[in-house]
Design a protein around this motif. Structure first.
Motif, PDB file in Angstrom:
ATOM      1  N   LEU A   1       0.826  -1.503   0.529  1.00  9.27           N
ATOM      2  CA  LEU A   1      -0.102   0.181  -0.049  1.00  9.27           C
ATOM      3  C   LEU A   1       1.057   0.967  -0.256  1.00  9.27           C
ATOM      4  O   LEU A   1       1.607   1.366   0.434  1.00  9.27           O
ATOM      5  N   HIS A   2       0.852   1.929  -0.431  1.00  9.06           N
ATOM      6  CA  HIS A   2       1.340   3.437  -0.477  1.00  9.06           C
ATOM      7  C   HIS A   2       0.361   4.709  -0.055  1.00  9.06           C
ATOM      8  O   HIS A   2      -0.117   4.532  -0.395  1.00  9.06           O
ATOM      9  N   VAL A   3       0.833   5.559   0.774  1.00 12.14           N
ATOM     10  CA  VAL A   3       0.370   6.615   0.944  1.00 12.14           C
ATOM     11  C   VAL A   3       1.232   7.450   1.526  1.00 12.14           C
ATOM     12  O   VAL A   3       1.801   7.548   1.172  1.00 12.14           O
ATOM     13  N   LYS A   4      -0.086   8.403   2.216  1.00 11.42           N
ATOM     14  CA  LYS A   4       1.427   9.873   2.452  1.00 11.42           C
ATOM     15  C   LYS A   4       1.355  10.492   3.708  1.00 11.42           C
ATOM     16  O   LYS A   4       0.585   9.873   5.000  1.00 11.42           O
TER      17      LYS A   4
ATOM     18  N   GLY B   1       2.429  -8.094   4.488  1.00 10.80           N
ATOM     19  CA  GLY B   1       2.796  -6.820   3.344  1.00 10.80           C
ATOM     20  C   GLY B   1       2.816  -5.659   3.628  1.00 10.80           C
ATOM     21  O   GLY B   1       4.136  -5.963   5.280  1.00 10.80           O
ATOM     22  N   LYS B   2       3.006  -4.408   3.336  1.00  9.10           N
ATOM     23  CA  LYS B   2       3.567  -3.633   3.460  1.00  9.10           C
ATOM     24  C   LYS B   2       3.304  -2.243   2.633  1.00  9.10           C
ATOM     25  O   LYS B   2       2.602  -2.117   1.959  1.00  9.10           O
ATOM     26  N   ILE B   3       3.193  -0.810   4.476  1.00  9.19           N
ATOM     27  CA  ILE B   3       3.108   0.459   3.866  1.00  9.19           C
ATOM     28  C   ILE B   3       4.219   1.325   3.850  1.00  9.19           C
ATOM     29  O   ILE B   3       4.512   1.279   3.917  1.00  9.19           O
TER      30      ILE B   3
ATOM     31  N   TYR C   1       6.370   0.149   6.115  1.00  7.43           N
ATOM     32  CA  TYR C   1       5.799  -0.280   7.568  1.00  7.43           C
ATOM     33  C   TYR C   1       5.452  -1.340   7.302  1.00  7.43           C
ATOM     34  O   TYR C   1       5.094  -1.617   6.534  1.00  7.43           O
ATOM     35  N   ASP C   2       5.439  -2.942   8.360  1.00  9.14           N
ATOM     36  CA  ASP C   2       4.943  -3.574   7.289  1.00  9.14           C
ATOM     37  C   ASP C   2       3.342  -4.198   8.608  1.00  9.14           C
ATOM     38  O   ASP C   2       3.200  -3.023   9.803  1.00  9.14           O
ATOM     39  N   PHE C   3       2.729  -4.866   7.766  1.00 12.14           N
ATOM     40  CA  PHE C   3       1.205  -5.127   7.989  1.00 12.14           C
ATOM     41  C   PHE C   3       1.559  -6.648   8.376  1.00 12.14           C
ATOM     42  O   PHE C   3       2.110  -7.027   7.622  1.00 12.14           O
ATOM     43  N   ILE C   4       0.474  -7.343   9.052  1.00 16.55           N
ATOM     44  CA  ILE C   4       0.070  -8.945   9.112  1.00 16.55           C
ATOM     45  C   ILE C   4      -1.244  -9.496   9.906  1.00 16.55           C
ATOM     46  O   ILE C   4      -1.940  -8.363  10.409  1.00 16.55           O
ATOM     47  N   CYS C   5      -0.862 -10.466   9.432  1.00 15.84           N
ATOM     48  CA  CYS C   5      -2.276 -11.008  10.052  1.00 15.84           C
ATOM     49  C   CYS C   5      -1.757 -11.895  11.800  1.00 15.84           C
ATOM     50  O   CYS C   5      -0.697 -12.238  11.664  1.00 15.84           O
TER      51      CYS C   5
ATOM     52  N   LEU D   1      -5.814  -7.444  11.114  1.00 18.88           N
ATOM     53  CA  LEU D   1      -4.718  -6.684  10.195  1.00 18.88           C
ATOM     54  C   LEU D   1      -3.486  -5.367  11.584  1.00 18.88           C
ATOM     55  O   LEU D   1      -4.409  -4.439  12.183  1.00 18.88           O
ATOM     56  N   ILE D   2      -2.389  -5.791  11.610  1.00 17.13           N
ATOM     57  CA  ILE D   2      -1.806  -4.672  12.637  1.00 17.13           C
ATOM     58  C   ILE D   2      -0.236  -3.923  11.941  1.00 17.13           C
ATOM     59  O   ILE D   2       0.076  -4.526  10.798  1.00 17.13           O
ATOM     60  N   VAL D   3      -0.347  -3.185  12.198  1.00 13.57           N
ATOM     61  CA  VAL D   3       0.405  -2.422  11.572  1.00 13.57           C
ATOM     62  C   VAL D   3       2.122  -2.235  12.508  1.00 13.57           C
ATOM     63  O   VAL D   3       1.337  -1.587  13.491  1.00 13.57           O
ATOM     64  N   LEU D   4       2.811  -2.631  11.807  1.00 13.52           N
ATOM     65  CA  LEU D   4       4.477  -2.108  12.784  1.00 13.52           C
ATOM     66  C   LEU D   4       4.885  -0.947  12.635  1.00 13.52           C
ATOM     67  O   LEU D   4       5.395  -0.497  11.759  1.00 13.52           O
ATOM     68  N   LYS D   5       5.896  -0.288  13.436  1.00 10.54           N
ATOM     69  CA  LYS D   5       6.959   1.087  13.466  1.00 10.54           C
ATOM     70  C   LYS D   5       7.473  -0.127  12.299  1.00 10.54           C
ATOM     71  O   LYS D   5       8.471  -1.000  11.626  1.00 10.54           O
ATOM     72  N   ALA D   6       8.737   1.210  11.604  1.00 17.34           N
ATOM     73  CA  ALA D   6       8.921   0.948  10.292  1.00 17.34           C
ATOM     74  C   ALA D   6      10.344   0.014  11.278  1.00 17.34           C
ATOM     75  O   ALA D   6      10.847   0.180  12.316  1.00 17.34           O
ATOM     76  N   GLY D   7      11.094  -1.341  10.765  1.00 19.24           N
ATOM     77  CA  GLY D   7      11.974  -1.702  11.800  1.00 19.24           C
ATOM     78  C   GLY D   7      11.879  -2.888  12.462  1.00 19.24           C
ATOM     79  O   GLY D   7      13.041  -3.278  13.007  1.00 19.24           O
ATOM     80  N   ALA D   8      10.465  -2.999  12.872  1.00 12.64           N
ATOM     81  CA  ALA D   8      10.276  -4.202  13.633  1.00 12.64           C
ATOM     82  C   ALA D   8      10.550  -4.878  12.624  1.00 12.64           C
ATOM     83  O   ALA D   8      10.571  -5.425  12.401  1.00 12.64           O
TER      84      ALA D   8
END
Length: 178
Positions: A75-78, A173-175, A158-162, A102-109
């Motif tokens: 996903l691409h966001v601003k 995936g990645k945001i 930023y990674d996202f996972i289930c 869907l959990i969004v994790l901090k960059a580098g987690a």
């Protein structure tokens, strides 16, 4: 002997007649107009594996299904703008057997370490206490959806996972915040 020949002839003629009728049916079926058939992807087929949000809006819908899949993996966001993300479970199975979040994790987690901790968090729907979480949806089952709003302040990935047990290896995936 003459009667046997006539009965045998009649049986042979009947067989030939039936066979020829069968062949005419096949001939007719081979003349079926197949131009109505297309090679387009059916509506219920899994969606593409990546998606881009609009450059003017950070509104996203991610679908999950009974085959342990998100319909997007990028996903691409601003960066610095509010994001509205809806997770929609398009499957039919309940959250007890095929739950998704869907959990969004901090960059580098560390995604692997986070996933291990999630396995121990059954009482909180597999969402562990962690400073690596930016935002998360509820655990949902088939036909349900969950909406979250958050902001990714800095550009980055930023990674996202289930986090449901066994799902993170496939449902990830990645945001990309730009």
């Amino acid at each position: 002997m003459k009667k046997l020949f006539n009965i045998g002839s009649l049986a042979l003629l009947t067989s030939l007649f039936m066979a020829s009728c069968g062949n005419s049916e096949q001939s007719n079926s081979s003349q079926v107009d197949h131009s109505a058939h297309t090679t387009e992807t059916p509506a219920e087929a899994p969606a593409t594996t990546s998606a881009t949000t609009s450059t003017t809006s950070n509104t996203i819908t991610v679908e999950s299904n009974d085959q342990m899949q998100f319909n997007v993996n990028e996903l691409h966001v601003k960066a610095g703008e509010p994001i509205s993300l809806t997770l929609k479970h398009v499957g039919k199975m309940g959250k007890e057997v095929m739950g998704h979040n869907l959990i969004v994790l901090k960059a580098g987690a560390d995604v692997a370490k986070f996933s291990e901790a999630a396995l121990q968090a059954q009482e909180t729907d597999y969402i562990p206490q962690s400073s690596d979480i930016v935002a998360h949806t509820d655990l949902i089952g088939g036909g349900e959806e969950s909406k979250i709003e958050f902001t990714l302040d800095k550009p980055g990935t930023y990674d996202f996972i289930c986090s449901f047990p066994g799902h993170a290896s496939l449902m990830k995936g990645k945001i990309i915040a730009e």
